[in-house]
Design a protein around this motif. Structure first.
Motif, PDB file in Angstrom:
ATOM      1  N   CYS A  80       0.820  -1.067  -0.021  1.00  9.93           N
ATOM      2  CA  CYS A  80      -0.009  -0.012   0.108  1.00  9.93           C
ATOM      3  C   CYS A  80       0.987   1.246  -0.111  1.00  9.93           C
ATOM      4  N   VAL A 111       0.780  -2.624   4.694  1.00 12.52           N
ATOM      5  CA  VAL A 111       0.230  -3.886   3.934  1.00 12.52           C
ATOM      6  C   VAL A 111       1.538  -4.213   3.182  1.00 12.52           C
ATOM      7  N   LEU A 152       1.301 -12.396   2.474  1.00 14.94           N
ATOM      8  CA  LEU A 152       1.355 -11.086   3.219  1.00 14.94           C
ATOM      9  C   LEU A 152       2.509 -11.161   3.841  1.00 14.94           C
ATOM     10  N   SER A 211       0.796  -7.385   7.407  1.00 15.63           N
ATOM     11  CA  SER A 211      -0.821  -6.981   7.383  1.00 15.63           C
ATOM     12  C   SER A 211      -1.313  -6.136   8.434  1.00 15.63           C
ATOM     13  N   LEU A 253      -4.277  -4.137   7.142  1.00 18.21           N
ATOM     14  CA  LEU A 253      -5.234  -4.869   6.189  1.00 18.21           C
ATOM     15  C   LEU A 253      -6.451  -4.877   6.797  1.00 18.21           C
ATOM     16  N   GLN A 254      -7.595  -4.441   5.944  1.00 17.12           N
ATOM     17  CA  GLN A 254      -8.936  -4.689   6.513  1.00 17.12           C
ATOM     18  C   GLN A 254      -9.831  -5.293   5.257  1.00 17.12           C
ATOM     19  N   TRP A 255     -10.823  -5.754   5.549  1.00 20.28           N
ATOM     20  CA  TRP A 255     -11.541  -6.549   4.306  1.00 20.28           C
ATOM     21  C   TRP A 255     -12.914  -5.669   4.529  1.00 20.28           C
ATOM     22  N   GLY A 314      -9.892  -5.781  -0.326  1.00 17.65           N
ATOM     23  CA  GLY A 314      -9.099  -5.568   0.857  1.00 17.65           C
ATOM     24  C   GLY A 314      -8.204  -4.374   0.639  1.00 17.65           C
ATOM     25  N   CYS A 340      -5.981  -0.854   2.814  1.00 16.01           N
ATOM     26  CA  CYS A 340      -5.317  -0.332   3.899  1.00 16.01           C
ATOM     27  C   CYS A 340      -5.996   0.421   4.677  1.00 16.01           C
ATOM     28  N   LEU A 391      -6.412  -2.605  -2.518  1.00 14.22           N
ATOM     29  CA  LEU A 391      -5.154  -3.618  -2.835  1.00 14.22           C
ATOM     30  C   LEU A 391      -5.741  -4.943  -3.279  1.00 14.22           C
TER      31      LEU A 391
END
Length: 127
Positions: free
Chosen positions: A6, A11, A50, A53, A56-58, A68, A70, A77
């Motif tokens: 990112c 990430v 990864l 991470s 990282l959020q979903w 996904g 940041c 991403l």
């Protein structure tokens, strides 16, 4: 082996093996998440590692897919469909030269009115 991240580095990832040519998606969701259309390559999920991470959020963007991003810098991403064992990776998040080319444009029926697609690559109204 290719690496990517990112914008802020919260990430980071590695991709092993070949990546699919990039596909430019003009759907409303991709335009909203990226600010324009989104260009992505794809690999089997087991070839994406990864290496960091923290950010990282979903986001579950539909009943069958998630995105996904940041949570620190907001970079888009990844995109994953639940029924597939593959992960789409934003082509612009890969470090350095990718060796990839754009193969086609999809969901062009949803594209913004402020730009034209003039590269003569195949265009699909939907997928």
């Amino acid at each position: 082996m290719k690496t990517g991240s990112c914008l802020c580095g919260a990430v980071t990832f590695e991709v092993s093996g070949e990546m699919r040519p990039s596909v430019a998606c003009h759907c409303t969701q991709c335009r909203k998440t990226s600010g324009h259309y989104w260009s992505a390559t794809q690999v089997p999920s087991d070839r994406l590692t990864l290496t960091r991470s923290d950010g990282l959020q979903w986001y579950q963007s539909s009943p069958t897919a998630r995105r996904g991003f940041c949570s620190v810098c907001g970079s888009s991403l990844f995109w994953e469909m639940e029924s597939e064992a593959a992960t789409s990776i934003g082509t612009g998040t890969i470090d350095g030269d990718t060796g990839l080319h754009t193969e086609k444009h999809i969901f062009v029926a949803d594209k913004g009115d402020y730009y034209e697609i003039a590269d003569r690559l195949p265009q699909k109204e939907q997928t």
